[in-house]
Design an enzyme around this catalytic site. Sequence first.
Site, PDB file in Angstrom:
ATOM      1  N   ASP A 137      40.494  13.833  45.759  1.00 29.56           N
ATOM      2  CA  ASP A 137      40.881  14.636  46.923  1.00 29.56           C
ATOM      3  C   ASP A 137      40.357  13.913  48.166  1.00 29.56           C
ATOM      4  OD1 ASP A 137      41.734  16.737  48.466  1.00 29.56           O
ATOM      5  OD2 ASP A 137      40.381  18.225  47.612  1.00 29.56           O
ATOM      6  N   ASP A 174      46.715  21.660  50.668  1.00 31.31           N
ATOM      7  CA  ASP A 174      46.143  22.986  50.859  1.00 31.31           C
ATOM      8  C   ASP A 174      47.149  23.954  51.466  1.00 31.31           C
ATOM      9  OD1 ASP A 174      43.992  21.791  49.784  1.00 31.31           O
ATOM     10  OD2 ASP A 174      42.872  21.600  51.649  1.00 31.31           O
TER      11      ASP A 174
END
Lengths: 493, 918
Positions: free
Chosen positions: B517, B592
């Site tokens: 990430d 996200d």
Amino acid sequence: MTCLHLLLTLVFAVSLGTPVEIQRPRGVPLTKKQFYEESKPFTCLDGSRTIPFDRVNDDYCDCKDGSDEPGTAACPNGSFHCTNAGYRPMFIPSSRINDGICDCCDTTDEYNSGAKCENTCKELGRKEREVLQKMAEITKEGFLLKQQLIEEAKKGQQEKQSKVTDMQENKKQLDEKVEALRTVKETAEQPEKEAKERHLKAWEEQKAAIRLEKDKAKMAETFLELDDNEDGFVSVSELQSHAELDPDADGTLTEIEAQGLMGGAEQVDTSTFESVWPKIKDKYHSEVSREEADISLCLCVVQAQPTIKTPEKTHEDEEAMPPYDADTQALIDAAQKARDDFEEAEKALREMDDQIRNIEKELSFDFGPDAEFTYLYSQCYELTTSEYIYRLCPFNRVSQKPKYGGSETNLGTWGSWSGPENNKYLLMKYEQGTGCWQGPNRSTTVKLTCGKETVVTSTSEPSRCEYLMEFTTPAVCQEPANIDPSPHDHVEL
Amino acid sequence: MAASCDSLLPLVLLLCLSAQAVDRSNFKTCDQSAFCKRQRELKPGQSPYRALLDTLELSNSRLSLQLINDNNKVRLLLELYRLQGNMTRVKINELKPLKPRYEVPDVLLSHPITEALSVVAQDENSLVVSLGGKDQRLILSAQPFRLDIVEGSQVLMSLNSRGLLAFEHLRTRKDTKSESEQATGQENVEQQTDEDGQIKEDDDKPGMWEETFKSHTDSKPNGPTSISLDFSLPGVEHVYGIPEHADTLKLKNTDGSDPYRLYNLDVFQYELHNPMALYGAVPVLISHSTDRTMGIFWLNAAETWVDISSNTAGKVRVISSEAPQTDVRWMSESGIIDVFIMLGPKPADVFTQYASLTGTQSFPPLSALAYHQCRWNYNDQEDVKTVDQGFDEHDIPYDFIWLDIEHADGKRYFTWDPSKFPQPKEMLQGLMDKRRKLVAIVDPHIKVDSGYKIHNEIRSKNFYVKNKDGGDYEGWCWPGNAGYPDFTNPEMRTWWASQFAYDQYEGSMENQYIWNDMNEPSVFNGPEVTMHKDALHGVWEHRDVHNLYGLYVQKATADGLIQRSEGVQRPFVLTRAFFAGSQRYGAVWTGDNAAEWGHLKISIPMCLSLGLVGISFCGADVGGFFKHPSAELLVRWYQAGAYQPFFRAHAHIDTPRREPWLFGPENTALIREAIRQRYALLPYWYQLFYNAHRTGQPVMRPLWVEYPDDFATFSIEDEYLIGKDLLVHPVTDEGATGVTAYLPGKGEVWYDVHTFQKHDGDQSLYIPVTMSSIPVFQRGGSIICRKDRVRRSSSCMENDPYTLYVALGSQGSAEGELYIDDFHTFSFEEAKQFVHRRLSFSANTLSSRNLAPDSQFSTASWIEKIVIFGGSQPSSATLKSADGTESALEFEFDSTLAVLTLRKPGVNAAADWTIVLR
């Protein structure tokens, strides 16, 4: 295709120590054995169709209810029965047959997957018996404790109940007393009031006389001051020297204005000055002393702002009120005593009310079917973890405090019992704690399990700001079932 | 997880508190990006560039000549290549740059294979080059310079036809010029004596030598370096690709708005339907019309903006005298122009062409295609165990449980929090006993902490990215102050990969995989939440390599997973940042998102766009990352996610728990059913991924890819195809009672996979839905293999039998494939250990034929059932095995739905067999 067709299984069961072989298709519980007869076609248990018996457990799903494949994974909704001799029989979903994972302790679910399963039923049975025994002991003792708790709670409740009844009786008396004292007080206050008023009135009159005299003296003094040439008259020009008397406030006192103040006369003597004085006395500045002028100015200010202060204290002219005469003072003293008595009684009544309310509040809590949770009321229990000290005060609140300093966080105040329908007393819910950033208000669920001691055993935060606390208490211990000394030796056959 | 808010980081907290949606002011508009503003101020018109035909050099496969800018006399070098597979490569660089300009390495698979070029005609102002086959030619016009690619009399594409070629040459700064002239005098003198006279520097414009955004100053020691080129596509109204944007599948006209931006950024709570940059960038644009599909691959890793202008945008499609045309303009901050023109002509050809350049989707282990359960964070080992048991208690399959940043000790990746995860191996073994797996996060920001081994080694090996002054670059991220390893350095990548070895990464086991990430890279206190452009990767500025950083992180990680198993096991690595070529290293997700219906809807075009440019293994966080989904949204998202390539539920740490069983028994049942449908279809997904790996064809496809002549499909983004045989129209509206699905294909038929109902193609069909509906249709003419025995993980199902779903087309025939291997190693590639079969039904005969006779693999799986839609009732069904034996099969026929079910053929899935219906 590596799968087996009809497979009958030999089940070794232990009953009274004698092995018995009972044949039935793989995965079929004994209770359903009669539906699987090798000599007859098989009818799906839902009755939907009948198939040759060799299609039972042939690894192809023919029945909608999955009943033709009790021992294979062919049906999506089937279930497999493992006997688990020595432990506890169970059903597992068909999808767990031969999936390489040992689910049945007797290894019967993995007969063709290559998984190396060991029969652990005996061991599990032993362990379970130990655990159950331990639990049974705990339950037993806990249940005894619970009985005591119930006893105490009942006693306490009764005590409280009767205390409330007593108190309510007392309260009634107190009520009456308060009322009686109120009357006494009011009766005493009436003559007191009248006497005080009389005294005050006399004092006011006296003050007015003094003020008048002072005014006269001031007037005479002023006349003398104004009468610059001391001819016994105050002339227009003499008056004009006092610009502050200017009626239109343009800064100068003209002749005409001065004349106006003097009632049109050119001059006035002491007696006619009496009619001039009222028009000028408020503005007049004494020529003698600035200080005096300041004081009068200051006075104006004080008078312009009414205050609770008594004028006696701020006005030098006014003297203190003379003390009450003996009769009045006696009346006042009597009234004060009546007042004090009344207030005292009223306070006692309020306190009594509070006490009654508190007890009633306590009595109103749901402390369980037998009030067994009563003893938790107004107690607190703590658990210290590596970071925090958690504190549970049942029926009140849950909080968390950093171990090494920092302020306390409210994790919820008492909400309700929230266990499952059949026993709501297994969970407590505390809600509306301190808010979370971008999240809900903190809340805590307290899970109660049977234990001899009353302890918080663990806390966790499964979801941000939603806490879970485990708590043991004898109050949830159930009555132990009538003890069969070895309940798990008996296996289903 | 976003660069959102860590309670430890007051700075970031401040940044985030205000943000309910994206804080646009954190990110640049074109106007705020100095080069974009400069470039965009240049309007279409006469190009100042002229080709100097007398400088033409032609070798067998390379044509080069010089271009001169008549305004400033700077010369460029144009190179043209004809590449195998109907592609043309156009490279433009400065003829004599002051120093080398960055050329993107490691993205192309290898040196592309070139084909012969020949000049077929030439006059004083033009040059005609044959591109081989099909009458394709490239016409180079000298003044003004332009390129036209034509086929016959039809212009397919023109370059610089609007005169927007702009190449900011490297120059010395005026205030330091006299000095540097002395230093590099030789070069300049040479240029000055060129016949065309002196180089005239452009006047300095704002932002050429320094640029400030918010509190960040970009020192720009190299000055202006941007490049731009325009492409015209006559006849084209529909263009796609250039992900990643939270926008429609069909790209919008950008006249009057910002261009689409490609600059990998960690965008907190991104907004839908705008051209802002997101986490990844693939500079590939696909054009499509009923005549032809083409692609433009702009190989540049710097900040890039793409303007799209269409003369039909916003107009109703009416027959007008003006032929449709779309103009595309690419602008990049640095590097060179290196563009690959993929000429199709069919969608599949463009995919093949692009795959030949940058490679295909990595073939994931089967379990990675199954269901993933993630949350920021599963708190501790006990939590992992409880969730694992929860799945079994509720009889819901899953393969992977994920651990986010909280699992590590103080966000020191490669470590475990000693109090929460004291026995990681015990936990992993527990999962392995259930034949399940785990993913742990490893981000590329490394905590600066002298007690942290990884940091110490990187520092001592001098592997960190440097700041402009030569010290180790440091920025704020999850662990606080962090360094960023220079993943562009191959030695660094080798070292990084070695850290995944079981003896290096303590507590790791073979059923643990990795998630990268924050690899844009995310720098909480950096400009636009990323790295300063003047940071240094060796000799190159971060400016040059920015969009490539994330690809390298994932590559190095995937290499590590391969190496730890000594090359045996296929890796699985999820990344948030990506670039062209990232498909070779694993999966991506759309970052996200939020628990909103709009985010559920946009997941379809976002993944479709990625699929078009090679990245098939795409998914969105099921349920939405931020915020709390309603039970209805969560169920609908599971239903949609079950039919998207990467299927993972994920949630922000501040949201309430949302494991599938927390929304009441009804919703649990609905979610269970959605996940079970995924598991039953795993054989099809697996075969499609194998196909994607072999051929580069996307797994998840827009309808137009399979129906390129059907104009009605060109803008559809609420439904799509999985492979070519399943059409999915997920329910993405709150309270929906029906959806209208477009079933394409004149003369084709489609079968509802749940009801077996048959529908004609070429129609819009209203389908009433309930909460349990997932509208999915199987194409008539296809055979799909499923495993209907759904178990608790895909590994548990590896030996299970197959059921074949044969959907007959209008001609009464059908075809499909079956692919089987060991599901997790490279043996399929290295030892040809796999089964690949062609299943075909025609003339009442269904047969299984070997598609790969030189491969071999033995499987325990067999054929349990065959379901045939759209046929008639036979009187007999005979199975002929490879050894010649014949046996009669029992069957059932449902005459109302015309569904024939053949009972238990029982043949091994790898065997040859035939079934004849009479």
